[in-house]
Structures are given as structure tokens and as C-alpha cells.
Design an enzyme around this catalytic site. Structure first.
Site, PDB file in Angstrom:
ATOM      1  N   THR A 103     -18.452  35.235  48.960  1.00  0.00           N
ATOM      2  CA  THR A 103     -19.315  35.152  50.150  1.00  0.00           C
ATOM      3  C   THR A 103     -18.486  34.659  51.333  1.00  0.00           C
ATOM      4  O   THR A 103     -18.518  35.238  52.432  1.00  0.00           O
ATOM      5  CB  THR A 103     -20.503  34.205  49.895  1.00  0.00           C
ATOM      6  OG1 THR A 103     -21.253  34.715  48.801  1.00  0.00           O
ATOM      7  CG2 THR A 103     -21.391  34.074  51.117  1.00  0.00           C
TER       8      THR A 103
ATOM      9  N   GLN B 218     -16.837  42.741  42.208  1.00  0.00           N
ATOM     10  CA  GLN B 218     -17.262  43.217  40.889  1.00  0.00           C
ATOM     11  C   GLN B 218     -16.193  44.086  40.232  1.00  0.00           C
ATOM     12  O   GLN B 218     -16.396  44.550  39.113  1.00  0.00           O
ATOM     13  CB  GLN B 218     -18.578  44.011  41.009  1.00  0.00           C
ATOM     14  CG  GLN B 218     -19.768  43.191  41.474  1.00  0.00           C
ATOM     15  CD  GLN B 218     -20.287  42.223  40.398  1.00  0.00           C
ATOM     16  OE1 GLN B 218     -19.916  42.276  39.234  1.00  0.00           O
ATOM     17  NE2 GLN B 218     -21.159  41.315  40.810  1.00  0.00           N
TER      18      GLN B 218
ATOM     19  N   SER C 256     -13.653  37.029  43.553  1.00  0.00           N
ATOM     20  CA  SER C 256     -14.199  35.725  43.192  1.00  0.00           C
ATOM     21  C   SER C 256     -13.962  35.422  41.711  1.00  0.00           C
ATOM     22  O   SER C 256     -14.100  36.324  40.870  1.00  0.00           O
ATOM     23  CB  SER C 256     -15.705  35.782  43.476  1.00  0.00           C
ATOM     24  OG  SER C 256     -16.301  34.538  43.361  1.00  0.00           O
TER      25      SER C 256
ATOM     26  N   CYS D 180     -27.923  37.524  43.039  1.00  0.00           N
ATOM     27  CA  CYS D 180     -27.474  36.696  44.157  1.00  0.00           C
ATOM     28  C   CYS D 180     -28.551  36.605  45.222  1.00  0.00           C
ATOM     29  O   CYS D 180     -28.540  35.716  46.049  1.00  0.00           O
ATOM     30  CB  CYS D 180     -26.226  37.278  44.788  1.00  0.00           C
ATOM     31  SG  CYS D 180     -24.821  37.195  43.705  1.00  0.00           S
TER      32      CYS D 180
HETATM   33  C1  LIG Z   1     -20.377  42.519  45.355  1.00  0.00           C
HETATM   34  C2  LIG Z   1     -20.525  41.051  45.555  1.00  0.00           C
HETATM   35  N1  LIG Z   1     -20.049  40.485  46.689  1.00  0.00           N
HETATM   36  C3  LIG Z   1     -20.164  39.172  46.917  1.00  0.00           C
HETATM   37  C4  LIG Z   1     -20.766  38.330  46.008  1.00  0.00           C
HETATM   38  C5  LIG Z   1     -20.835  36.865  46.294  1.00  0.00           C
HETATM   39  O1  LIG Z   1     -19.835  36.219  45.539  1.00  0.00           O
HETATM   40  P1  LIG Z   1     -19.724  34.641  45.406  1.00  0.00           P
HETATM   41  O2  LIG Z   1     -20.805  34.233  44.465  1.00  0.00           O
HETATM   42  O3  LIG Z   1     -18.351  34.381  44.844  1.00  0.00           O
HETATM   43  O4  LIG Z   1     -19.896  34.048  46.752  1.00  0.00           O
HETATM   44  C6  LIG Z   1     -21.292  38.868  44.832  1.00  0.00           C
HETATM   45  C7  LIG Z   1     -22.043  38.044  43.883  1.00  0.00           C
HETATM   46  O5  LIG Z   1     -22.871  38.551  43.145  1.00  0.00           O
HETATM   47  C8  LIG Z   1     -21.152  40.265  44.595  1.00  0.00           C
HETATM   48  O6  LIG Z   1     -21.616  40.836  43.487  1.00  0.00           O
END
Ligand SMILES: Cc1ncc(COP(=O)(O)O)c(C=O)c1O
Length: 397
Positions: free
Chosen positions: A75, A186, A206, A337
């Protein structure tokens, strides 16, 4: 012996691999120095560990150590990419992204739109197409303008697992002199990702999606010409070359590197295992339950889809009620999320599914710790719950 509840929501997050925990532990209690402390051995040891992790992570994604900026997760990486770039005085105020992106792209884009940026949202192929969920390269080419600052296209979708043709997108953007960001959250750890070969300029990922700890991620920022300059989101100690101030999360970073290393070791074999289990789950659900369809690209097109992903629509069933009636099976309706958001999934809507079909959909995310026995359990659990709910609603089958 089957352990309940069964976790099948590995797109939301993953269990930390015990080998990752083991690698991290000394950095809580023994090597606990601040990697920014340059005046003593506690700091030097932490700095050495961060350097080794940075080199390892960079090597795994076709980057160099200097191209990695550690963050708190994807994020933050996405926000830093979009907002950090937009905050620099540059030539244009036009962004191009895709309507099926994660909220961590769509919301920063919306914020920029409120600040006067113009955002083009690319469509994706409908559910009826053989490449459901994939963008149209011609639409992308047509959307590019002299004032386009950035294109942001995710590599793998978190709901339907669709893979975008990033190498082609990279080549297109490079030939137009437009910067390209990809949210590869992902994808990294699951499929081979080489930032240089893909010709991306910025890439987010991540640790907690690849059996690493939560709260640590990275942004790849390409070096070289033309220079990608970002304005930091936060100011402070000037860590990460001033692009991301704040004490580095040494245990998290060490765990991140270990997690990615393990994913690379397991490689294609693990993806084949996941795909076999996922296909068995899909076949059993479609064969044993009437009126079930798979959302997203065909499972038989592995080049278009993540191996462990399955999104299914159970006609005439409320997905939320279905999930709640399966207390021993952790799956997700829409994106976990954004599960506080009751809106039907924007990704399934973009494929052309109706609100009812979207609400009747579940996402299964298979991962490293899932077993064949758990797949059997999932099949029986979903079958029982769908049959019961349909009977309560007066629907046959
Ligand atoms: C494609 C994608 N982008 C961003 C995120 C956010 O990641 P983080 O939890 O590391 O902030 C996610 C979480 O599900 C995701 O699937």
C-alpha cells in the site's frame, strides 16, 4: 489429521513460514541495533543484515540493491510511486491505470484526480472472452498522450489472478517515453518477475503475500536514465536515500529476504502443486454443485492466471451468507483488503458480472501450507453450504 479451521485465503495474507521466523528471531533480541546507527557495532551488524537482504531481494527481481526502497508494505509502495511521482514538478498531469486495480492504486489515483490530475481507466476483456480480465494493448496505446506522467498496471490481480502482458506493456511505455509502475504484490514469489526485462520503472511488492512478515514491503525504483525522481511521502531521518524516512524494520527486512529466497527455491514445482490442487477444487465444485462458474480467465490458460487462485460464482447464493455459514473454511468474498467495504467487487463488475453474480462469488487462495485433505474438506464444506442455502431460498440444486 485435518486441522480446522482451514485457511484458503492466501491472497489476503499468508502464514509466516517457520524458516522465516527462525531467520528473523536474532534480530529482535541479539542484533537489535538501529541500521542507521553508524557509530557502533550494534548498528553495523543491523546494517550488514539489511544490506544482505537488499542485495538478495534485488537479485530475485532482476534489480540492483540501490533500486530497492523498503516500505511498510505494498500500500505504501503504491502510494509512494503514484503520489511521489506526482508531487515532483513534471511535464504532465495525466495518469493511466486499470479499472481492476487494487484500492491501493485506485484511491491514490482518485486523490490525484482531486488535485487536478486526469486519470484514464483502462477496461478489461469481459468474462465471456478467452482472455477475461486482460487489458487491451491498443486501448493502452491510444490512451497515451504527450502529458502522460505514468501508466500503472498490476501484474497479477488479487481477486481473479489474471496476469497482464507486462512485457508488452513495458515495451509500449518505453517506446512512448512514458514511465510504468506495476503493482506486483500478488506476483512476486509466485511467478518469475524480472523488473529490468519487463522494462518497468517502478514496482511494488510485499512480504506478507509470500510467507514473510506483515508490515514490510518494497518499491523498486529503476536507476539510470531517464531518472525516476520521487518526492517522499514522509520526512525525517533521510533513510532509503531520503525517499522513505523512518528506522528500518530490520527483522522484517531479513524475513522478507528469506521468504523470497524460499519462494525461489520452491519455484515451478510448488506452482504446479498449487495448480493441480486448484484445478481439482474447481472441477469438483463445478461437477458436484449445479450452476457454478469460474470468474476470470480459463483455468486451462496458466499463462493468464495465478496457479493458486480460484474465483467462483455460485448462482442464487449470497456469497457473504455462504462464507458465514462455513465457519471452518476461511475464504473471501471479493478482496479481503477491502472487506470493510460492502460494495460488490469492482473487479467482478468490470468483467461484466451482475451485482447478484458478484455477490454470489467466492475467492479461494491456495498456498504453501494447504494439503489435498484440505481441498477435500473445502469441496464438501462448500457443497453442503450451497445446497443448504439454496434450499432455504427455495432454489433447487
Ligand atoms: C494487488 C495488491 N496490491 C496491494 C495490496 C496491499 O498490500 P499491503 O497489505 O502489503 O499493503 C494488496 C493486498 O491484498 C494486493 O493484493
Amino acid at each position: 489429521m485435518l486441522q480446522k479451521p482451514v485457511y484458503m485465503d492466501n491472497h489476503a495474507t499468508t502464514r509466516v513460514d517457520p524458516r522465516v521466523v527462525e531467520a528473523m528471531l536474532p534480530f529482535f533480541t541479539e542484533t537489535y541495533g538501529n541500521a542507521g546507527s553508524i557509530s557502533h557495532c550494534f548498528g553495523w551488524e543491523a546494517q550488514d543484515a539489511v544490506d544482505a537482504a537488499r542485495t538478495s531481494i534485488a537479485g530475485a527481481i532482476g534489480a540492483t540493491a540501490k533500486e530497492i526502497v523498503f516500505t511498510s508494505g505494498a500500500t505504501e509502495s503504491n502510494n509512494l510511486a503514484l503520489r511521489g511521482l506526482a508531487d515532483r514538478p513534471r511535464r504532465g498531469k495525466h495518469l493511466v491505470t486499470v479499472c481492476t486495480e487494487h484500492k491501493a492504486i485506485l484511491d491514490p489515483a482518485k486523490r490525484l484526480a482531486r488535485r487536478g490530475f486526469e486519470v484514464t481507466y483502462l477496461h478489461v476483456a469481459p468474462q465471456t472472452a478467452a482472455n477475461a480480465g486482460v487489458i487491451d494493448l491498443q486501448e493502452l496505446a491510444d490512451s497515451l498522450r504527450p502529458d502522460t506522467l505514468l501508466v500503472s498496471v498490476m501484474l497479477a490481480n488479487n481477486e481473479i489472478g489474471v496476469l497482464q502482458p507486462l512485457a508488452e506493456i513495458g515495451a509500449l511505455c518505453r517506446s512512448h517515453g512514458v514511465l510504468l509502475h506495476t503493482d506486483a504484490t500478488q506476483a512476486v514469489g509466485k511467478i518469475p518477475v524480472d523488473a529490468a526485462a519487463l522494462q518497468v520503472d517502478l514496482m511494488s511488492f510485499s512480504a506478507h503475500k509470500m510467507y514473510g512478515p506483515k508490515g514490510v514491503g518494497a518499491l523498486y525504483v529503476r536507476r539510470g536514465s531517464p531518472r525516476v525522481r520521487l518526492e517522499p511521502l514522509q520526512d525525517g531521518g533521510g533513510q532509503e536515500g531520503g525517499r522513505r524516512s523512518g528506522t528500518l524494520n530490520t527483522p522484517g527486512i531479513v524475513g522478507f529476504a528469506k521468504a523470497l529466497e524460499l519462494c525461489r527455491e520452491e519455484g515451478a514445482d510448488e506452482q504446479r502443486r498449487l495448480q493441480t490442487m486448484r484445478d481439482r477444487l474447481a472441477t469438483a465444485l463445478s461437477d458436484q454443485i449445479p450452476n457454478v462458474c469460474v470468474n476470470g480467465p480459463p483455468l486451462a490458460s496458466p499463462e493468464l492466471r495465478l496457479a493458486g487462485n480460484l474465483s467462483c460464482c455460485f448462482e442464487n447464493v449470497d456469497g457473504e451468507a455462504l462464507m458465514m455459514s462455513m465457519r471452518n473454511l476461511a475464504v473471501s468474498s471479493g478482496s479481503a483488503c477491502t472487506s470493510t467495504n460492502p460494495e460488490p467487487s469492482h473487479v467482478l463488475r468490470a468483467l461484466g458480472l451482475s451485482d447478484e453474480q458478484t455477490r454470489a462469488s467466492l475467492r479461494f487462495g491456495l498456498g504453501r501450507f494447504n494439503t489435498e485433505e484440505e481441498v477435500d474438506f473445502a469441496i464438501e464444506t462448500v457443497k453442503d453450504a450451497v445446497t443448504r442455502l439454496r434450499a432455504m431460498g427455495g432454489v433447487d440444486g
